[in-house]
Write a protein that holds these residues in place. Sequence first.
Motif, short mmCIF file in Angstrom:
data_model
loop_
_atom_site.label_atom_id
_atom_site.label_comp_id
_atom_site.label_asym_id
_atom_site.label_seq_id
_atom_site.Cartn_x
_atom_site.Cartn_y
_atom_site.Cartn_z
N CYS A 79 25.85 28.81 -56.67
CA CYS A 79 25.35 27.93 -55.62
C CYS A 79 25.97 28.33 -54.29
O CYS A 79 26.99 29.03 -54.24
CB CYS A 79 25.64 26.45 -55.92
N LEU A 98 30.22 29.66 -54.44
CA LEU A 98 31.02 28.76 -55.26
C LEU A 98 32.50 29.13 -55.25
O LEU A 98 33.37 28.27 -55.34
CB LEU A 98 30.49 28.77 -56.70
N LEU A 142 22.83 23.98 -51.42
CA LEU A 142 23.01 22.59 -51.82
C LEU A 142 22.98 21.62 -50.65
O LEU A 142 22.58 20.47 -50.81
CB LEU A 142 24.34 22.42 -52.56
N LEU A 387 29.51 20.28 -52.36
CA LEU A 387 29.53 20.44 -53.82
C LEU A 387 30.39 19.37 -54.47
O LEU A 387 30.01 18.80 -55.50
CB LEU A 387 30.05 21.83 -54.19
N THR A 400 22.14 20.11 -58.55
CA THR A 400 22.70 21.45 -58.61
C THR A 400 21.70 22.45 -59.16
O THR A 400 21.56 23.56 -58.66
CB THR A 400 23.98 21.45 -59.49
#
Length: 404
Positions: A79, A98, A142, A387, A400
């Motif tokens: 992500c 990430l 995201l 996140l 997600t």
Amino acid sequence: MRSFGADTRMPTLAVVLDLIRDRGAVSRVELADATGLTQATMTHAVRKLMALGLVHEVGTLPTTRGTPRRLLGLRPDACHMVGVQFDLYSAVGVVVDLAGNLVAERSLPAPGERDPDTVVAEFAEHVGGMLDDAGLTAAQVLGIGLATYGPQDREAGVLIVPMPTPEWAGYPLAETLAAATGLPVIVENDATAAGVGVQTLGGSASSFAVVFMSGGIGSGVILDGRPYRGVTSNGLELGHISVDALGPECHCGNRGCLDGYAGPGAVVASALADPELSRRLGLGADLLTDFLAIGRATVAGDPAAAALVAASAQRLAVATVTLVNLFDVGRVVLAGNAFADVGPVYRDAIQEVLDRSVFMRDVHTVQAELAGDVSRAAAVGGAAVVLRNLLESPYAERRTAAAK
């Protein structure tokens, strides 16, 4: 040894993810030991992260007896998130994966005293440009984390202070940027974001304080791996702690605030009052630009500039002792644009005062250090908070997965 507080019942997925990010390849047993939780509980958390596609097994660790331990690692490209940190004098945007790697970044136009519609439109344009630079579509992201000053209504996504102009107070900041980009947007305190950014960039010590300085002084605390928020996420305003009860009234309503004695504004005002120093350094731009010029002169050995910075650093150091005494942390991290050049001077001054003045100095040391990237830590943290919020929501799987 347990590194999370005794009252911790269950680490959030975000805390477990931070540990995996920080340690690289790590086993479930090591994660359980780090948190003081049972292996069964940790296995449940890891299973959830694997189901989200954020974590996978990356190998095994041989043991003297029994089955080799399976090692876990992140999927860095699982992500991406956008972070934007801004104040009156500066703005920076990043796109991170990430693992906290910067896959795109830009210096953005400073808001100055322009109206919020104009500034938000520019932010939206640059967010689109960064995604293009990273080869990403909005559907692969995201959301956006906006790290900025307070006080703010984090839930509503608005600032509740008429700065830099009255139009900013109550302006639907998150809602307007979300409409312009098609991405969810959250607003986060810049100092808190810097703390999360320090964790994301590879420093997830369980408890530490952040002293953040850009246009003014702020602070944040990470306790047991989580940001301390208080009631409204507007606490820990180190710059607005009174250091002189009879001092001048501050716009916040208090008197003799630290920011008025030690912040960049106080340093610049003193420099401008010295015609020779002001002329020599070419001062007269905006506050942050002038402060950075004073900082560079300090590093270059200018005695007049160095005296102003030393006075600021000493006052900030004494206030930092109070912050450390309140929360009993073992680490203080400095972040923010104001520390870009002169950070080591502040770090060393703060360390000296911590060593001699912290109440628990005979029990443990307190280390002062600079963030790995003082100018981008808050933007990276703003991205990471996107996140973190999703992992703590009941819709983590749905939202997600949508960004893959």
